[in-house]
Design a protein around this motif. Structure first.
Motif, PDB file in Angstrom:
ATOM      1  N   VAL A  41      -9.898   5.219  -5.187  1.00  0.00           N
ATOM      2  CA  VAL A  41      -9.803   4.207  -6.240  1.00  0.00           C
ATOM      3  C   VAL A  41     -10.818   4.491  -7.343  1.00  0.00           C
ATOM      4  CG1 VAL A  41     -10.035   1.747  -6.734  1.00  0.00           C
ATOM      5  CG2 VAL A  41      -8.907   2.484  -4.646  1.00  0.00           C
ATOM      6  N   GLN A  42     -11.999   4.948  -6.965  1.00  0.00           N
ATOM      7  CA  GLN A  42     -13.024   5.258  -7.960  1.00  0.00           C
ATOM      8  C   GLN A  42     -12.600   6.409  -8.864  1.00  0.00           C
ATOM      9  OE1 GLN A  42     -16.420   5.941  -5.475  1.00  0.00           O
ATOM     10  NE2 GLN A  42     -16.579   3.787  -4.894  1.00  0.00           N
ATOM     11  N   VAL A  43     -12.010   7.445  -8.282  1.00  0.00           N
ATOM     12  CA  VAL A  43     -11.571   8.593  -9.087  1.00  0.00           C
ATOM     13  C   VAL A  43     -10.471   8.178 -10.055  1.00  0.00           C
ATOM     14  CG1 VAL A  43     -10.396  10.833  -8.986  1.00  0.00           C
ATOM     15  CG2 VAL A  43     -12.278  10.340  -7.431  1.00  0.00           C
ATOM     16  N   PHE A  44      -9.486   7.418  -9.581  1.00  0.00           N
ATOM     17  CA  PHE A  44      -8.404   6.983 -10.476  1.00  0.00           C
ATOM     18  C   PHE A  44      -8.907   5.997 -11.528  1.00  0.00           C
ATOM     19  CE2 PHE A  44      -5.459   8.395  -6.998  1.00  0.00           C
ATOM     20  CZ  PHE A  44      -4.832   9.370  -7.752  1.00  0.00           C
ATOM     21  N   ALA A  47     -10.614   8.097 -14.144  1.00  0.00           N
ATOM     22  CA  ALA A  47      -9.595   8.809 -14.922  1.00  0.00           C
ATOM     23  C   ALA A  47      -8.928   7.874 -15.930  1.00  0.00           C
ATOM     24  CB  ALA A  47      -8.556   9.414 -13.985  1.00  0.00           C
ATOM     25  N   ALA A  48      -8.588   6.656 -15.502  1.00  0.00           N
ATOM     26  CA  ALA A  48      -7.977   5.696 -16.419  1.00  0.00           C
ATOM     27  C   ALA A  48      -8.949   5.272 -17.507  1.00  0.00           C
ATOM     28  CB  ALA A  48      -7.488   4.471 -15.645  1.00  0.00           C
ATOM     29  N   LEU A  49     -10.219   5.143 -17.173  1.00  0.00           N
ATOM     30  CA  LEU A  49     -11.233   4.798 -18.164  1.00  0.00           C
ATOM     31  C   LEU A  49     -11.360   5.899 -19.214  1.00  0.00           C
ATOM     32  CD1 LEU A  49     -13.290   2.511 -18.700  1.00  0.00           C
ATOM     33  CD2 LEU A  49     -14.948   3.857 -17.440  1.00  0.00           C
ATOM     34  N   LEU A  50     -11.331   7.151 -18.765  1.00  0.00           N
ATOM     35  CA  LEU A  50     -11.393   8.277 -19.707  1.00  0.00           C
ATOM     36  C   LEU A  50     -10.172   8.318 -20.619  1.00  0.00           C
ATOM     37  CD1 LEU A  50     -12.759  11.101 -17.381  1.00  0.00           C
ATOM     38  CD2 LEU A  50     -13.920  10.088 -19.339  1.00  0.00           C
ATOM     39  N   VAL A  98      -6.530  15.576 -15.919  1.00  0.00           N
ATOM     40  CA  VAL A  98      -6.882  16.615 -14.948  1.00  0.00           C
ATOM     41  C   VAL A  98      -7.493  15.983 -13.705  1.00  0.00           C
ATOM     42  CG1 VAL A  98      -8.487  18.534 -14.533  1.00  0.00           C
ATOM     43  CG2 VAL A  98      -7.100  18.488 -16.606  1.00  0.00           C
ATOM     44  N   LEU A  99      -8.360  15.005 -13.894  1.00  0.00           N
ATOM     45  CA  LEU A  99      -8.987  14.330 -12.763  1.00  0.00           C
ATOM     46  C   LEU A  99      -7.963  13.614 -11.888  1.00  0.00           C
ATOM     47  CD1 LEU A  99     -11.784  13.729 -11.533  1.00  0.00           C
ATOM     48  CD2 LEU A  99     -11.840  11.675 -12.946  1.00  0.00           C
ATOM     49  N   SER A 100      -7.023  12.926 -12.513  1.00  0.00           N
ATOM     50  CA  SER A 100      -6.015  12.217 -11.721  1.00  0.00           C
ATOM     51  C   SER A 100      -5.044  13.187 -11.045  1.00  0.00           C
ATOM     52  CB  SER A 100      -5.253  11.209 -12.594  1.00  0.00           C
ATOM     53  OG  SER A 100      -4.596  11.859 -13.645  1.00  0.00           O
TER      54      SER A 100
END
Length: 109
Positions: A41-44, A47-50, A98-100
């Motif tokens: 959840v933190q990674v997504f 990614a959404a914040l970016l 890329v992160l997501s």
């Protein structure tokens, strides 16, 4: 003491994405979630914040002044937020994507 966030308006979709992802990120950092790992959840959320920040950068306030036309108008001023790609905006969007995609690939393998 005045509230510094009172002038922040969530009037475009990319600002709503930023608010929702920030709330989700804080929630996943503080509460143990059930059914999904907090790290996922933190990674997504990041990614959404970016992606939201990149879109905000790519939609700057622009003002266009039209010269006067005799018999029609004395001059017009047009203001809006049309998309104008910038290097930093596209970089944030690319980093978020890329992160997501990396996290999805990591989850599938």
């Amino acid at each position: 003491m005045s509230n510094p966030l009172q002038n922040l308006k969530i009037d475009y979709w990319y600002k709503a994405v930023m608010v929702i992802s920030a709330v989700t990120l804080v929630l996943s950092l503080t509460v143990e979630l059930k059914g999904v790992e907090n790290a996922t959840v933190q990674v997504f959320s990041i990614a959404a914040l970016l992606i939201g920040m990149g879109e905000w950068i790519n939609h700057p306030l622009q003002t266009k002044i039209h010269p006067p036309v005799p018999g029609v108008h004395n001059g017009l001023q047009e203001t809006g937020y049309p998309r104008t790609n910038s290097f930093m905006g596209l970089l944030f969007i690319l980093l978020g994507l890329v992160l997501s995609f990396y996290k999805v690939w990591q989850l599938l393998t």
